[in-house]
Design an enzyme around this catalytic site. Sequence first.
Site, short mmCIF file in Angstrom:
data_model
loop_
_atom_site.label_atom_id
_atom_site.label_comp_id
_atom_site.label_asym_id
_atom_site.label_seq_id
_atom_site.Cartn_x
_atom_site.Cartn_y
_atom_site.Cartn_z
N GLU A 173 0.90 -1.17 0.00
CA GLU A 173 0.00 0.00 0.00
C GLU A 173 0.93 1.21 0.00
OE1 GLU A 173 -2.28 0.50 3.62
OE2 GLU A 173 -3.64 1.96 2.73
N ASP A 204 -12.33 -0.47 2.18
CA ASP A 204 -11.31 -0.25 3.21
C ASP A 204 -11.91 0.34 4.49
OD1 ASP A 204 -8.74 -0.52 4.18
OD2 ASP A 204 -7.87 1.12 3.05
N1 ADE Z 1 -6.24 -0.12 9.07
C1 ADE Z 1 -7.37 0.42 8.63
N2 ADE Z 1 -7.23 0.84 7.36
C2 ADE Z 1 -5.96 0.53 6.98
C3 ADE Z 1 -5.21 0.70 5.80
N3 ADE Z 1 -5.72 1.28 4.71
N4 ADE Z 1 -3.93 0.27 5.78
C4 ADE Z 1 -3.41 -0.30 6.88
N5 ADE Z 1 -4.07 -0.48 8.00
C5 ADE Z 1 -5.34 -0.07 8.07
ZN ZN Z 2 -7.16 -1.98 4.78
#
Ligand code: ADE
Ligand code: ZN
Length: 326
Positions: free
Chosen positions: A197, A275
């Site tokens: 990410e 998400d």
């Molecule tokens: N916890 C909640 N959303 C998240 C994300 N996008 N990346 C990592 N941890 C998370």
């Molecule tokens: Zn996430």
Amino acid sequence: MKTRIEQLPKAELHIHIEGALEPELMFKLAQRNHKKLPFDSVEAAKQAYEFKDLKSFLDIYYQGANVLWREEDFYDLTWHYLQKAKKQNICHTEIFFDPQTHTNRGIPFEVIITGISEALKVARERLNISSHLILCFLRDLTIESAFETLKTATKYGDKIIAFGLDSAEKNNPPSKFKEVFDKVRAEGFLTVAHAGEEGTSDYIWQAINLLKVSRIDHGVRCIDDPNLVKFLADKQIPLTVCPLSNVKLKVFNSLGEHNLKTLLNQGLCITINSDDPAYFGGYLNENFIAITEALNLTKAELKKLVNNSFQASFLSQQEKENLFIQ
Ligand code: ADE
Ligand code: ZN
């Protein structure tokens, strides 16, 4: 009139239940539990939802989660999401929860999992939404804390299908959690992990090779390594991609620059997800609609994304066959 995509049945595979805490419910729970919030009003909270990266979001997200104390709070939070899911024609959902966020504040694991599971059970009966629960370890905490969480969680193993890894990615590589994931798998659970990410493509390789994940959450940085892109396509290891989240957290500058269409057309099993919908300006349908517009997704690409959501799920092959659209 609902659009075709709104009408289609679909699965969601990357939703943090704590990220479905709408400011209205946050204020209601704060009042119910006599907790103070760092915002004066719902409006002020919404205005504070501007993030420069993952860390700046997580700081606010964990503050919000502080209003959750009792079983009924976890029930209400989950039930609120499931009602929304019903309206969006989500027929199956695989929900993340972050128990350490709560057990570290003295809340018993049982309170958390019972509240969430009870809402999932009612949704199965009344809304015809099937579901699985995925416990995420917080990667900015220690492996000892993850082991302790696993030990407690095992007592409720029948309620959990898989274990994942979330929270601040940078400097917290999957390799840090190899041993605990070995134990998770030895106990018969599946594994997933947030990787790529904000972290590098190497974190995705680690999640595959060390944690033996069935899916990668986000994974968009795979694009930096052509061998990895080929591997993900060959092995059909799914990516649970979250377009609105990626723009809110500055993973991409705009939806138009998102790489999911490129990856889809290179044969990867890409899925669309929300998400943390309460924080990122949209639930699953809003993600589908916004990314379709921004990338001019075709009808065939949309169909593929919807069928990928079933294919990548932890449903049985027969359950998947019953859901695929023509
Ligand atoms: N916890 C909640 N959303 C998240 C994300 N996008 N990346 C990592 N941890 C998370
Ligand atoms: Zn996430």
